[in-house]
Design an enzyme around this catalytic site. Structure first.
Site, PDB file in Angstrom:
ATOM      1  N   ASP A  33      -3.691   0.809   9.946  1.00 35.57           N
ATOM      2  CA  ASP A  33      -4.875   1.642  10.115  1.00 35.57           C
ATOM      3  C   ASP A  33      -5.416   1.511  11.528  1.00 35.57           C
ATOM      4  O   ASP A  33      -6.077   2.418  12.028  1.00 35.57           O
ATOM      5  CB  ASP A  33      -5.941   1.249   9.091  1.00 35.57           C
ATOM      6  N   CYS A  40       0.834  -1.191   0.000  1.00 27.57           N
ATOM      7  CA  CYS A  40       0.000   0.000   0.000  1.00 27.57           C
ATOM      8  C   CYS A  40       0.875   1.251   0.000  1.00 27.57           C
ATOM      9  O   CYS A  40       1.992   1.249  -0.534  1.00 27.57           O
ATOM     10  CB  CYS A  40      -0.983  -0.028   1.178  1.00 27.57           C
TER      11      CYS A  40
END
Length: 321
Positions: A206, A137
Site C-alpha cells: 500500500d 491479502c
C-alpha cells in the site's frame, strides 16, 4: 449523517466523485492499485463537468475534489500520488488546464494498466519450477507475478492467508483457482508453522517509504519475520506510484484504524464494557526483511527507494505539499 452524503447536497456536480470516494472509504473499491485508478478516473470525469471560466476558481474546485478523494484512505499512498499526478498542470487558462488534467489521467490509467503486465514478467523470473509461494491479502500486483509464472509453464503452488478481519484471502484463492493454480488456504496464525514448506513469499504494497520499509495489509510483517527466520526470500510487488515522496521530508505514514465491527459484532462488544478493540488495517515491514521490490521499471533492493521516488515520480523536496 455521513460526511460524503452531506457534501452531496453542497456540491451537486460532484455526485459521481462523491460516490467513488464513498466506495473507496467503505472498501467497496479495494487494493492500492485499484484505488489509485478509480481516484484518477473520478477526478478526470469531475474536471469535465466544472463550469467556471476563471483559472483560480477552477483550481480551487480541483483541489477541493482532490482532497475529498485523498481523505478516504489515509494509508494507501497510491491514492494521493494518483490524485497529484492527475491534477498537476501549468496552464493559466481553464481550457488548457482541463486538457492537461485529462491527458494526465489518461496517461496514468494507461501506465497503471501496463504496469501489472510488466511486473508480472519481471517478477516471474524470480519464480522457479516447483516453487511453493506464500501470499497475503489480495494484491493484483503479487498475483500478476504468480499467474505469469504459472502461464509460463512453471509447476507452482500457492499458500494463501485468510487475511482477517475482512478475509481478502478468499478473493485471492478464488482468482488462483480460476487460473487453475493449486492453492492452500491457511489461517493467519498458521504462517510460521507453514513457512517450512515455502520457497518464496510474495506480497503487494500500500506504500513504500524512503528507507524501503513496506506498509501493507496487517499481518505482512508477520510473514516477513517468519520468512526471515526460515531464510526464505520475500518479494514485494509494487507500482512506482506506491512509493511515498512525503517520507523524504520526514513525514510518517498514518496507519488506518478501522471499525471494531469488522472484528466483533457491536452487540457483543456492548455487553463487555471492559473490552476495547484495536483494528489496524496495515502494519510496517522493515526494509531488512525485504529481498527485492518488483516494479514496472525493474527489480530493486529496498535501499533504492529514494531513486524510484526521484526518477519515476519526479517530485523534488521543494515540490511536495
Amino acid at each position: 449523517m455521513n460526511t460524503y452524503k452531506c457534501l452531496h447536497f453542497k456540491y451537486i456536480d460532484m455526485q459521481q466523485l462523491l460516490d467513488t470516494a464513498e466506495k473507496i472509504r467503505t472498501m467497496e473499491i479495494r487494493g492500492a492499485g485499484r484505488i489509485a485508478e478509480a481516484a484518477s478516473a473520478a477526478l478526470r470525469d469531475y474536471v469535465l463537468r466544472i463550469k467556471v471560466t476563471n483559472i483560480k476558481d477552477f483550481n480551487k474546485k480541483v483541489d477541493e475534489a482532490a482532497n475529498i478523494l485523498i481523505q478516504t484512505r489515509p494509508t494507501a499512498v497510491s491514492l494521493p500520488n494518483a490524485v497529484q499526478l492527475t491534477k498537476r498542470h501549468t496552464a493559466t487558462e481553464v481550457s488548457e488546464a482541463r486538457e492537461e488534467i485529462l491527458r494526465n489521467a489518461d496517461r496514468f490509467l494507461e501506465q497503471a494498466g501496463q504496469a501489472l503486465e510488466k511486473m508480472g514478467e519481471i517478477g516471474a523470473k524470480r519464480i522457479h519450477d516447483g516453487d511453493v509461494i506464500m501470499t497475503h491479502c489480495n494484491s493484483h500486483a503479487a498475483l500478476s507475478v504468480i499467474t505469469t509464472a504459472f502461464e509460463q509453464g512453471k509447476d507452482i503452488s500457492v499458500i494463501a492467508t485468510e487475511s482477517r478481519p475482512r478475509r481478502q484471502g478468499l478473493i485471492t484463492i478464488k482468482e488462483l483457482n480460476d487460473h487453475g493454480i493449486p492453492t492452500t488456504l491457511i489461517v493467519d496464525s498458521a504462517v510460521r508453522y507453514c513457512m517450512k514448506d515455502v520457497d518464496t513469499v510474495i506480497v503487494g504494497a500500500d506504500a513504500i517509504t524512503i528507507n524501503g520499509a513496506l506498509v501493507n495489509k496487517v499481518g505482512t510483517s508477520q510473514l516477513a519475520l517468519a520468512a526471515n527466520e526460515a531464510r526464505k526470500n520475500l518479494l514485494c510487488v509494487a507500482e512506482t506510484f506506491k512509493f511515498s515522496p512525503k517520507t523524504i521530508q520526514g513525514d510518517m505514514i498514518d496507519i488506518e484504524e478501522r471499525s471494531p465491527e469488522e472484528v466483533i459484532d457491536s452487540d457483543i462488544l456492548a455487553g463487555m464494557p471492559n473490552v476495547k478493540v484495536k483494528n489496524p488495517a496495515f502494519d510496517i515491514t522493515p526494509a531488512e526483511y525485504i529481498d527485492m521490490i518488483i516494479t514496472e521499471v525493474g527489480a530493486f533492493p529496498p535501499q533504492m527507494a529514494y531513486t524510484i521516488i526521484k526518477e519515476h515520480l519526479g517530485w523534488e523536496f521543494t515540490k511536495m505539499g
